[in-house]
Design a protein around this motif. Sequence first.
Motif, PDB file in Angstrom:
ATOM      1  N   ALA A 106     -31.709 -29.815 -10.113  1.00  0.00           N
ATOM      2  CA  ALA A 106     -30.798 -30.963 -10.168  1.00  0.00           C
ATOM      3  C   ALA A 106     -30.770 -31.568 -11.570  1.00  0.00           C
ATOM      4  N   GLU A 107     -31.917 -31.624 -12.228  1.00  0.00           N
ATOM      5  CA  GLU A 107     -31.981 -32.131 -13.602  1.00  0.00           C
ATOM      6  C   GLU A 107     -31.232 -31.212 -14.566  1.00  0.00           C
ATOM      7  N   GLU A 111     -27.580 -31.844 -14.129  1.00  0.00           N
ATOM      8  CA  GLU A 111     -27.236 -33.120 -14.763  1.00  0.00           C
ATOM      9  C   GLU A 111     -27.090 -32.979 -16.271  1.00  0.00           C
ATOM     10  N   GLN A 157     -40.904 -26.125  -3.156  1.00  0.00           N
ATOM     11  CA  GLN A 157     -39.451 -26.232  -2.989  1.00  0.00           C
ATOM     12  C   GLN A 157     -38.891 -27.571  -3.471  1.00  0.00           C
ATOM     13  N   PRO A 158     -39.444 -28.722  -3.053  1.00  0.00           N
ATOM     14  CA  PRO A 158     -38.861 -29.985  -3.523  1.00  0.00           C
ATOM     15  C   PRO A 158     -38.907 -30.114  -5.040  1.00  0.00           C
ATOM     16  N   ASN A 159     -39.986 -29.681  -5.665  1.00  0.00           N
ATOM     17  CA  ASN A 159     -40.095 -29.739  -7.108  1.00  0.00           C
ATOM     18  C   ASN A 159     -39.040 -28.848  -7.758  1.00  0.00           C
ATOM     19  N   GLU A 160     -38.864 -27.645  -7.243  1.00  0.00           N
ATOM     20  CA  GLU A 160     -37.866 -26.727  -7.776  1.00  0.00           C
ATOM     21  C   GLU A 160     -36.459 -27.305  -7.621  1.00  0.00           C
ATOM     22  N   ASP A 161     -36.183 -27.894  -6.486  1.00  0.00           N
ATOM     23  CA  ASP A 161     -34.878 -28.506  -6.253  1.00  0.00           C
ATOM     24  C   ASP A 161     -34.603 -29.635  -7.240  1.00  0.00           C
ATOM     25  N   SER A 162     -35.615 -30.457  -7.509  1.00  0.00           N
ATOM     26  CA  SER A 162     -35.416 -31.566  -8.445  1.00  0.00           C
ATOM     27  C   SER A 162     -35.234 -31.068  -9.870  1.00  0.00           C
ATOM     28  N   VAL A 163     -35.934 -30.004 -10.223  1.00  0.00           N
ATOM     29  CA  VAL A 163     -35.778 -29.425 -11.561  1.00  0.00           C
ATOM     30  C   VAL A 163     -34.367 -28.852 -11.716  1.00  0.00           C
TER      31      VAL A 163
END
Length: 68
Positions: free
Chosen positions: A13-14, A17, A5-11
């Motif tokens: 977000a990128e 952006e 989940q955290p990895n997916e969320d950061s992807v």
Amino acid sequence: MINDQPNEDSVIAEIVERLETRFPDSPASAIREAVDQAQQHFARARVKDFVPLFIEREAKARLERPIA
């Protein structure tokens, strides 16, 4: 069990952006909505390796051809 989940969320977000940079005249809410819709479209994909790429392409297409 590994939580992606955290990895997916950061992807995601990128992706948001990058699309905000590419479409500076589009409201942030429209960009986020396009990404959310694309993410829902690919939610049931069995193989997740390329899903972020597909999400970005789908969201970009939605932003380039908005529904009037």
